[in-house]
Design a protein around this motif. Structure first.
Motif, PDB file in Angstrom:
ATOM      1  N   ILE A 196       0.844  -1.206   0.000  1.00  0.00           N
ATOM      2  CA  ILE A 196       0.000   0.000   0.000  1.00  0.00           C
ATOM      3  C   ILE A 196       0.873   1.247   0.000  1.00  0.00           C
ATOM      4  CG2 ILE A 196      -1.926   1.154   1.114  1.00  0.00           C
ATOM      5  CD1 ILE A 196      -2.481  -1.712   0.011  1.00  0.00           C
ATOM      6  N   ALA A 197       2.038   1.180   0.646  1.00  0.00           N
ATOM      7  CA  ALA A 197       2.956   2.318   0.654  1.00  0.00           C
ATOM      8  C   ALA A 197       3.479   2.611  -0.749  1.00  0.00           C
ATOM      9  CB  ALA A 197       4.117   2.058   1.610  1.00  0.00           C
ATOM     10  N   ILE A 198       3.730   1.570  -1.535  1.00  0.00           N
ATOM     11  CA  ILE A 198       4.114   1.794  -2.927  1.00  0.00           C
ATOM     12  C   ILE A 198       2.994   2.538  -3.649  1.00  0.00           C
ATOM     13  CG2 ILE A 198       4.569   0.670  -5.157  1.00  0.00           C
ATOM     14  CD1 ILE A 198       5.991  -1.560  -3.604  1.00  0.00           C
ATOM     15  N   GLY A 199       1.752   2.099  -3.420  1.00  0.00           N
ATOM     16  CA  GLY A 199       0.611   2.771  -4.034  1.00  0.00           C
ATOM     17  C   GLY A 199       0.496   4.217  -3.596  1.00  0.00           C
ATOM     18  N   VAL A 217      -5.180   4.485   1.669  1.00  0.00           N
ATOM     19  CA  VAL A 217      -4.781   3.893   2.943  1.00  0.00           C
ATOM     20  C   VAL A 217      -5.956   3.139   3.577  1.00  0.00           C
ATOM     21  CG1 VAL A 217      -4.064   4.423   5.305  1.00  0.00           C
ATOM     22  CG2 VAL A 217      -2.933   5.543   3.379  1.00  0.00           C
ATOM     23  N   THR A 218      -7.146   3.742   3.523  1.00  0.00           N
ATOM     24  CA  THR A 218      -8.310   3.122   4.150  1.00  0.00           C
ATOM     25  C   THR A 218      -8.708   1.834   3.439  1.00  0.00           C
ATOM     26  OG1 THR A 218      -9.101   5.319   4.789  1.00  0.00           O
ATOM     27  CG2 THR A 218     -10.679   3.513   4.896  1.00  0.00           C
ATOM     28  N   ARG A 219      -8.783   1.892   2.119  1.00  0.00           N
ATOM     29  CA  ARG A 219      -9.146   0.683   1.365  1.00  0.00           C
ATOM     30  C   ARG A 219      -7.999  -0.335   1.382  1.00  0.00           C
ATOM     31  NH1 ARG A 219     -13.567  -0.313   2.136  1.00  0.00           N
ATOM     32  NH2 ARG A 219     -13.387  -1.962   0.556  1.00  0.00           N
ATOM     33  N   GLY A 220      -6.787   0.160   1.486  1.00  0.00           N
ATOM     34  CA  GLY A 220      -5.652  -0.760   1.631  1.00  0.00           C
ATOM     35  C   GLY A 220      -5.728  -1.546   2.921  1.00  0.00           C
ATOM     36  N   LEU A 221      -6.123  -0.867   4.005  1.00  0.00           N
ATOM     37  CA  LEU A 221      -6.286  -1.563   5.283  1.00  0.00           C
ATOM     38  C   LEU A 221      -7.365  -2.632   5.182  1.00  0.00           C
ATOM     39  CD1 LEU A 221      -5.519  -1.780   8.268  1.00  0.00           C
ATOM     40  CD2 LEU A 221      -7.244  -0.027   8.756  1.00  0.00           C
ATOM     41  N   ALA A 222      -8.427  -2.341   4.423  1.00  0.00           N
ATOM     42  CA  ALA A 222      -9.488  -3.339   4.229  1.00  0.00           C
ATOM     43  C   ALA A 222      -8.933  -4.581   3.534  1.00  0.00           C
ATOM     44  CB  ALA A 222     -10.636  -2.736   3.418  1.00  0.00           C
ATOM     45  N   MET A 302      -8.315  -8.399  -3.690  1.00  0.00           N
ATOM     46  CA  MET A 302      -7.386  -7.349  -3.279  1.00  0.00           C
ATOM     47  C   MET A 302      -7.081  -6.457  -4.488  1.00  0.00           C
ATOM     48  SD  MET A 302      -4.810  -9.464  -0.728  1.00  0.00           S
ATOM     49  CE  MET A 302      -4.055  -7.977  -0.052  1.00  0.00           C
ATOM     50  N   PRO A 303      -8.013  -5.590  -4.855  1.00  0.00           N
ATOM     51  CA  PRO A 303      -7.862  -4.809  -6.090  1.00  0.00           C
ATOM     52  C   PRO A 303      -6.676  -3.855  -6.099  1.00  0.00           C
ATOM     53  CG  PRO A 303      -9.791  -4.091  -4.835  1.00  0.00           C
ATOM     54  CD  PRO A 303      -9.334  -5.362  -4.218  1.00  0.00           C
ATOM     55  N   ILE A 304      -6.340  -3.245  -4.960  1.00  0.00           N
ATOM     56  CA  ILE A 304      -5.186  -2.343  -4.942  1.00  0.00           C
ATOM     57  C   ILE A 304      -3.901  -3.136  -5.157  1.00  0.00           C
ATOM     58  CG2 ILE A 304      -3.851  -0.711  -3.551  1.00  0.00           C
ATOM     59  CD1 ILE A 304      -6.483   0.020  -2.123  1.00  0.00           C
ATOM     60  N   THR A 305      -3.787  -4.248  -4.450  1.00  0.00           N
ATOM     61  CA  THR A 305      -2.617  -5.114  -4.625  1.00  0.00           C
ATOM     62  C   THR A 305      -2.514  -5.596  -6.068  1.00  0.00           C
ATOM     63  OG1 THR A 305      -2.734  -5.843  -2.320  1.00  0.00           O
ATOM     64  CG2 THR A 305      -1.531  -7.263  -3.852  1.00  0.00           C
TER      65      THR A 305
END
Length: 333
Positions: A196-199, A217-222, A302-305
Motif C-alpha cells: 500500500i505504501a508503494i501505491g 490507505v483506508t481501502r488498503g487496510l481493508a 485485493m484490487p489495490i494489490t
C-alpha cells in the motif's frame, strides 16, 4: 543485568535497534556479510550507506563471522531482507548450541512459498534450542529512532514469555513496546503495508492529494484485513500498531523506501532503474507478487494489490491502473 544480543543484519533498522539495545545496557554484536561495512563500523563507528546520521557506540563491534556473532548470545535479532532469511537461518541453526530467543524485525513474505518470516524461522531452527520466536513490528523509521523520537511498536509471539522478554530488552523512555499474541496478524500487517505504501507513493508522484491518499490507505487496510483474517489473524490486530499504525507511517513519509519507490514509479521511472539507484531492498516489490498469488490461492479480493502487481510486473500504465480502480462497480463499504 544486561543480556548478550546478536543483531544479524547491519542495515538502517538493524543499526538503530542495536543502538537501542546498547543504550538499555545490553552487550550487542552485529553480523554483516560485508567486510568493508564491518571495518567501517569497528573503526569509524558509522554506517554511512544505510544510516549516515548515526554513530555507533565504540563497544558495539561488527563481525563477518556468523559463529563469532551468535556465540553466547541469549537472543538473536534477525534484521535482514526476507529473501535472505531462510539461508541465514540455516547457517545459524548449525551454530547454536544453547537456548535462545529468536526475534525478527523484518517485514515481508517469502516469494514462491508465500510464508511468513516466523514460519521460515520455525522451519529452519531446531525447536529444542528455541525459547520462542518473536516478531518486532510497528510504525517506526530508523532515522527517527536514532534521534530518540517517540516510537511505539509491538512484540508478537505465541510464547508470552518470549514476547515479554523482547519488551524488556527494548523498552525505554522513547521506545515503547507492547506485547501481542497474534503473530500472524502482526506479520501480515507488517508485510502488506509495504504494498500500500508503494501505491501511496505512486499517487503522490502522479500529483494526487490528500483525498486520494486517505482513500488508498483506508481501502488498503481493508485488503490487508481480509487476507489476514483468512489466514487466521485477529481482526483487532489491524486496528493496532502493526496494522493501521504501521500503514500510516509507511504511506505518509519519504523515509519509507516503499513510498519513495512508488513515488518514482508515479514520476514515470523504470522499476529496475529505481531499485538500482536506491541500492537497498524495497520489500514491497517482492511482497506484491507474494500477496497477489496468496490472495488468488485463497480467493480473496485485493484490487489495490492487483493494480500494483500489474504496474510492477506487467508494465501496466499507472494512470490506467488507477482509472480501473476508480471505475470498479459500486458496492457497500
Amino acid at each position: 543485568m544486561g543480556h548478550k544480543i546478536a543483531v544479524l543484519g547491519a542495515g538502517s533498522w538493524g543499526s538503530a535497534l542495536a543502538g537501542v539495545l546498547f543504550e538499555n545496557g545490553h552487550t550487542v554484536s552485529i553480523w554483516t556479510r560485508d567486510n568493508d561495512q564491518k571495518e567501517e563500523i569497528n573503526n569509524q563507528h558509522t554506517n554511512k550507506k544505510y544510516l549516515p546520521q548515526f554513530s555507533f557506540p565504540e563497544d558495539i563491534l561488527a563481525s563477518t563471522d556468523l559463529k563469532e556473532a551468535v556465540t553466547g548470545a541469549e537472543a538473536l535479532l534477525f534484521v535482514i531482507p526476507t529473501k535472505g532469511m531462510r539461508a541465514v537461518a540455516k547457517q545459524v541453526n548449525a551454530l547454536i548450541d544453547h537456548k535462545v530467543t529468536v526475534i525478527h524485525a523484518s517485514k515481508g513474505l517469502e516469494e514462491h512459498s508465500h510464508k511468513r518470516i516466523s514460519t521460515i524461522l520455525s522451519e529452519e531452527l531446531v525447536p529444542s534450542w528455541l525459547t520462542g520466536i518473536v516478531a518486532l513490528s510497528g510504525p517506526s523509521h530508523a532515522e527517527e529512532v536514532i534521534k530518540k523520537d517517540l516510537t511505539t511498536i509491538t512484540a508478537a509471539s505465541e510464547t508470552a514469555v518470549s514476547a515479554q522478554l523482547t519488551q524488556e530488552l527494548f523498552i525505554n523512555d522513547y521506545f515503547r513496546v507492547y506485547t501481542n499474541s497474534d503473530i500472524v496478524g502482526v506479520e501480515i500487517g507488517a508485510a502488506l503495508k509495504n504494498i500500500i505504501a508503494i501505491g501511496a507513493g505512486v499517487i503522490a508522484g502522479l500529483g494526487y492529494g490528500d483525498n486520494a491518499k486517505a482513500g488508498l490507505v483506508t481501502r488498503g487496510l481493508a485488503e490487508i484485513s481480509r487476507l489476514g483474517i483468512e489466514l487466521g489473524a485477529d481482526p483487532l490486530t489491524f486496528m493496532g500498531l502493526s496494522g493501521v499504525g504501521d500503514l500510516i507511517v509507511t504511506c505518509t513519509s519519504p523515509h519509507s523506501r516503499n513510498w519513495r519507490a512508488g513515488y518514482q514509479i508515479g514520476k514515470g521511472k523504470e522499476i529496475d532503474s529505481i531499485l538500482s539507484e536506491m541500492g537497498m531492498v524495497v520489500e514491497g516489490i517482492s511482497t506484491t507478487r507474494a500477496a497477489f498469488e496468496l490472495a488468488a490461492s485463497h480467493g480473496i479480493e485485493m484490487p489495490i494489490t492487483e493494480a500494483i502487481y500489474n504496474v510492477v510486473y506487467n508494465d501496466s500504465d499507472v494512470e490506467y491502473a488507477i482509472l480501473n480502480l476508480m471505475q470498479r462497480e459500486g458496492k457497500s463499504e
